[in-house]
Design a protein around this motif. Structure first.
Motif, mmCIF file in Angstrom:
data_model
loop_
_atom_site.group_PDB
_atom_site.id
_atom_site.type_symbol
_atom_site.label_atom_id
_atom_site.label_comp_id
_atom_site.label_asym_id
_atom_site.label_seq_id
_atom_site.Cartn_x
_atom_site.Cartn_y
_atom_site.Cartn_z
ATOM 1 N N ASN A 168 0.810 -1.227 0.000
ATOM 2 C CA ASN A 168 0.000 0.000 0.000
ATOM 3 C C ASN A 168 0.844 1.278 0.000
ATOM 4 O O ASN A 168 0.572 2.226 0.753
ATOM 5 C CB ASN A 168 -0.953 0.011 1.203
ATOM 6 N N GLN A 169 1.869 1.307 -0.837
ATOM 7 C CA GLN A 169 2.712 2.494 -0.952
ATOM 8 C C GLN A 169 2.372 3.270 -2.229
ATOM 9 O O GLN A 169 1.834 2.719 -3.186
ATOM 10 C CB GLN A 169 4.188 2.091 -0.971
ATOM 11 N N SER A 170 2.697 4.554 -2.236
ATOM 12 C CA SER A 170 2.456 5.387 -3.413
ATOM 13 C C SER A 170 3.403 4.977 -4.537
ATOM 14 O O SER A 170 4.411 4.305 -4.312
ATOM 15 C CB SER A 170 2.636 6.862 -3.062
ATOM 16 N N ARG A 171 3.104 5.426 -5.746
ATOM 17 C CA ARG A 171 3.834 4.955 -6.929
ATOM 18 C C ARG A 171 5.283 5.436 -6.977
ATOM 19 O O ARG A 171 6.097 4.896 -7.733
ATOM 20 C CB ARG A 171 3.110 5.387 -8.203
ATOM 21 N N ASN A 172 5.637 6.464 -6.198
ATOM 22 C CA ASN A 172 7.019 6.954 -6.233
ATOM 23 C C ASN A 172 7.926 6.240 -5.230
ATOM 24 O O ASN A 172 9.119 6.504 -5.168
ATOM 25 C CB ASN A 172 7.067 8.468 -5.991
ATOM 26 N N VAL A 173 7.382 5.309 -4.435
ATOM 27 C CA VAL A 173 8.173 4.535 -3.474
ATOM 28 C C VAL A 173 8.717 3.299 -4.178
ATOM 29 O O VAL A 173 7.958 2.475 -4.703
ATOM 30 C CB VAL A 173 7.330 4.130 -2.247
ATOM 31 N N LYS A 174 10.053 3.163 -4.191
ATOM 32 C CA LYS A 174 10.679 2.069 -4.924
ATOM 33 C C LYS A 174 11.647 1.291 -4.042
ATOM 34 O O LYS A 174 12.483 1.893 -3.363
ATOM 35 C CB LYS A 174 11.431 2.626 -6.142
ATOM 36 N N PRO A 175 11.542 -0.037 -4.027
ATOM 37 C CA PRO A 175 12.489 -0.851 -3.247
ATOM 38 C C PRO A 175 13.914 -0.647 -3.741
ATOM 39 O O PRO A 175 14.159 -0.587 -4.955
ATOM 40 C CB PRO A 175 12.016 -2.288 -3.492
ATOM 41 N N PHE A 176 14.847 -0.546 -2.817
ATOM 42 C CA PHE A 176 16.245 -0.335 -3.179
ATOM 43 C C PHE A 176 17.116 -1.179 -2.264
ATOM 44 O O PHE A 176 16.606 -1.944 -1.435
ATOM 45 C CB PHE A 176 16.602 1.148 -3.079
ATOM 46 N N PHE A 177 18.410 -1.061 -2.368
ATOM 47 C CA PHE A 177 19.317 -1.901 -1.593
ATOM 48 C C PHE A 177 20.651 -1.190 -1.438
ATOM 49 O O PHE A 177 20.887 -0.117 -2.018
ATOM 50 C CB PHE A 177 19.522 -3.255 -2.297
ATOM 51 N N THR A 178 21.544 -1.770 -0.669
ATOM 52 C CA THR A 178 22.912 -1.297 -0.531
ATOM 53 C C THR A 178 23.837 -2.484 -0.767
ATOM 54 O O THR A 178 23.508 -3.601 -0.374
ATOM 55 C CB THR A 178 23.159 -0.694 0.865
ATOM 56 N N ALA A 179 24.960 -2.243 -1.404
ATOM 57 C CA ALA A 179 25.892 -3.337 -1.728
ATOM 58 C C ALA A 179 27.251 -3.094 -1.086
ATOM 59 O O ALA A 179 27.665 -1.955 -0.883
ATOM 60 C CB ALA A 179 26.039 -3.467 -3.239
ATOM 61 N N THR A 180 27.932 -4.183 -0.778
ATOM 62 C CA THR A 180 29.280 -4.120 -0.202
ATOM 63 C C THR A 180 30.314 -4.783 -1.100
ATOM 64 O O THR A 180 31.441 -4.307 -1.223
ATOM 65 C CB THR A 180 29.305 -4.809 1.176
ATOM 66 N N TYR A 181 29.917 -5.873 -1.749
ATOM 67 C CA TYR A 181 30.880 -6.690 -2.474
ATOM 68 C C TYR A 181 30.670 -6.636 -3.988
ATOM 69 O O TYR A 181 29.565 -6.372 -4.472
ATOM 70 C CB TYR A 181 30.795 -8.134 -1.994
ATOM 71 N N SER A 182 31.744 -6.925 -4.698
ATOM 72 C CA SER A 182 31.743 -6.892 -6.161
ATOM 73 C C SER A 182 31.410 -8.269 -6.734
ATOM 74 O O SER A 182 31.504 -9.292 -6.043
ATOM 75 C CB SER A 182 33.122 -6.450 -6.657
ATOM 76 N N GLU A 183 31.044 -8.281 -8.000
ATOM 77 C CA GLU A 183 30.773 -9.553 -8.685
ATOM 78 C C GLU A 183 31.995 -10.472 -8.663
ATOM 79 O O GLU A 183 31.862 -11.692 -8.618
ATOM 80 C CB GLU A 183 30.336 -9.285 -10.130
ATOM 81 N N LYS A 184 33.177 -9.877 -8.694
ATOM 82 C CA LYS A 184 34.392 -10.700 -8.679
ATOM 83 C C LYS A 184 34.609 -11.382 -7.333
ATOM 84 O O LYS A 184 35.428 -12.306 -7.219
ATOM 85 C CB LYS A 184 35.613 -9.857 -9.048
ATOM 86 N N ASP A 185 33.879 -10.952 -6.303
ATOM 87 C CA ASP A 185 33.985 -11.584 -4.982
ATOM 88 C C ASP A 185 33.063 -12.790 -4.839
ATOM 89 O O ASP A 185 33.098 -13.482 -3.820
ATOM 90 C CB ASP A 185 33.643 -10.572 -3.877
ATOM 91 N N ARG A 186 32.219 -13.012 -5.838
ATOM 92 C CA ARG A 186 31.292 -14.143 -5.774
ATOM 93 C C ARG A 186 32.050 -15.459 -5.746
ATOM 94 O O ARG A 186 32.995 -15.672 -6.505
ATOM 95 C CB ARG A 186 30.363 -14.127 -6.986
ATOM 96 N N LYS A 187 31.599 -16.314 -4.872
ATOM 97 C CA LYS A 187 32.207 -17.637 -4.740
ATOM 98 C C LYS A 187 31.215 -18.524 -4.001
ATOM 99 O O LYS A 187 30.408 -18.037 -3.211
ATOM 100 C CB LYS A 187 33.522 -17.517 -3.960
#
Length: 391
Positions: A168-187
Motif C-alpha cells: 500500500n505504498q504510493s507509486r514513487n516509493v521504490k524498493p532499493f538496496f545497498t551493496a558491499t561486495y563486487s561480482e568478482k567476490d562471488r564464490k
C-alpha cells in the motif's frame, strides 16, 4: 549535470582532504563518478568520534549548514533561529541543481523535504536509509518526512528509494538496496556445520544491538549439550561489561565424549572479542562462521546481515525493517528459506537443536542466503544509480 546532495551526514576536512563516515563515502563515490558538478549541503562539524575515510573524487563543493538539534532547550532555540537562513540556502542550492538527491531521515533532510515541494519540476531522488515499515515506532520528524516524500501531490518528479517491499505504498516509493561486495567476490562458500558451532556478531557493542543476547544463546546451547562459540567484531560502550559477563558464564560440556577432547574444549574460550578490525579480517571471520547474529532494535538496511549471508552464514536477526523479507520469512513463521527470526533465546535454542539434527536443511538455508545476497553487487548498485541520474 549538476548534482546536489543534501544530507545530515557531516563532511569533515582533514589534511586538506574532504572525508566522511566510511560507508557513506563508499556509496557517494559511485554517485560522484557519474555526475558533472557536485555540491553537498551538510554539516561540517561533528563532536563525536567517527570512522571516516576521504572521498576518491575531491572535486566537489560543500555548502556548510549547522546541525539542527533539539535534544536540549539551548540547541533547540539556536536551531529554530537558523531555520530561515537554512531554508534560503537550501532553496537557492536546489534551484541551481539539475538533480537533487536527499539522504533521509534527519532534521536537515526534513527541512529539505519541505523546501523541495516548491520546486516540482526539478528531478529528485531520496535515499531513505531508515526503517520504512508503516508499523514501525519512530520519532515524529521521521514519520513526517516519510509522509511528505511519499505524497505524490506534494512531492513531484521524485523517486523515494526504501529498503524492502512494503504494501500500500504510493507509486514513487521504490524498493532499493545497498551493496558491499563486487561480482568478482562471488564464490560458492560451503559450510561444514560441525561443532563447536561458530556464531559471529559484527557491529557496535551497544544496548540497541543487544549483543548480550548472543552470549545468552551460546551459553544456553552449551548447557543443552550443543558446543558453540561466539565471536564479537566491533567496539562500543558495552565492550568491558560483556567481557566481564563472559567470564561469569559457566559452560558445561556434557556431550564431549573423550577426556582428551573434553580437556581441549575446556581450554578453548567460548567468547572472543576482537574490537574493530579491517574488512579483510571480518571477511575471513564470516567465512569461518556458521551463524550471524543481530538482535537490533532498529535498522534500515542491516548491512551485517546482508554481508554475512554473502558468505553463507545463516542469519539470526530480530524482525526489524526489511529483515523478514531478506530472510524469506512469511507471516508469523520464525524460520524462513534464508534465515531465522530472533525473538527469545529459548526459541532460537530449540530451533538450532532441531537444525543440528538436519544438517541438509542447514546447508540449504546457507545456500539460499548466499544466493540471495549475491544478487546485490556493487556493479548492480552502480547501474541503478546511473539509471536514477539519467532518468
Amino acid at each position: 549535470m549538476k548534482l546536489l546532495v543534501i544530507s545530515d551526514a557531516p563532511i569533515l576536512s582533514h589534511i586538506s582532504k574532504k572525508e566522511a563516515y566510511a560507508p557513506y563515502v563508499k556509496e557517494m563515490d559511485l554517485w560522484l563518478r557519474h555526475a558533472g558538478k557536485v555540491s553537498f549541503v551538510c554539516p561540517t562539524r561533528y563532536k563525536r568520534t567517527l570512522l571516516t575515510q576521504p572521498f576518491q573524487n575531491q572535486d566537489f563543493k560543500v555548502l556548510p549548514l549547522r546541525r539542527l538539534e533539539f535534544h536540549n532547550v539551548i540547541a533547540a532555540l539556536i536551531s529554530l533561529i537558523t531555520i530561515p537562513y537554512q531554508t534560503i540556502v537550501l532553496w537557492n542550492a536546489m534551484r541551481k541543481a539539475d538533480h537533487i538527491h536527499l539522504r533521509c531521515p534527519g532534521n536537515l533532510a526534513l527541512l529539505a523535504s519541505m523546501v523541495q515541494v516548491t520546486l516540482p519540476r526539478k528531478r529528485k531522488s531520496v535515499k531513505y536509509a531508515g526503517n520504512f515499515s508503516p508499523t514501525a515506532s519512530q520519532p515524529f520528524s521521521y514519520r513526517w518526512q516519510k509522509r511528505i516524500l511519499s505524497n505524490t501531490t506534494l512531492s513531484k518528479n521524485i523517486d523515494l528509494l526504501v529498503y524492502g517491499e512494503w504494501p500500500n505504498q504510493s507509486r514513487n516509493v521504490k524498493p532499493f538496496f545497498t551493496a558491499t561486495y563486487s561480482e568478482k567476490d562471488r564464490k560458492d562458500f560451503q559450510k561444514e556445520f560441525n561443532e563447536p558451532l561458530q556464531f559471529i556478531f559484527v557491529g557496535t557493542l551497544s544496548v540497541n544491538k543487544n549483543p548480550q543476547s548472543l552470549m545468552e544463546l551460546v551459553t544456553e546451547l552449551n548447557h543443552k549439550g550443543i558446543r558453540a562459540q561466539a565471536h564479537f567484531y566491533g567496539d562500543g560502550p558495552m565492550m568491558e561489561e560483556l567481557k566481564v559477563q563472559s567470564s561469569e558464564f559457566q559452560v558445561e560440556v556434557s556431550n564431549v565424549s573423550s577426556s582428551e577432547s573434553r580437556e581441549q574444549f575446556q581450554k578453548d574460550k567460548t567468547f572472543y572479542f576482537y574490537g574493530n578490525q579491517p574488512s579483510d579480517v571480518v571477511k575471513r571471520a564470516y567465512q569461518n562462521a556458521h551463524f550471524s547474529f543481530l538482535a537490533s532494535q532498529s535498522e534500515g538496511w542491516p548491512k551485517a546481515v546482508a554481508e554475512s549471508m554473502w558468505y553463507g552464514c545463516i542469519p539470526i536477526s530480530t524482525p526489524v525493517s526489511c529483515v523478514p523479507w531478506m530472510l524469506g520469512v512469511s507471516g508469523q513463521n520464525q524460520i524462513g528459506s534464508r534465515g531465522i527470526i530472533f525473538k527469545y533465546v529459548d526459541q532460537i535454542t530449540r530451533l538450532i537443536k532441531e537444525l543440528v539434527d538436519e544438517k541438509e536443511k542447514m546447508a540449504t538455508i546457507s545456500h539460499n542466503a548466499q544466493r540471495w545476497s549475491h544478487e546485490y553487487t556493487l556493479e548492480k548498485f552502480e547501474t541503478e544509480i546511473i539509471k536514477l541520474l539519467q532518468s
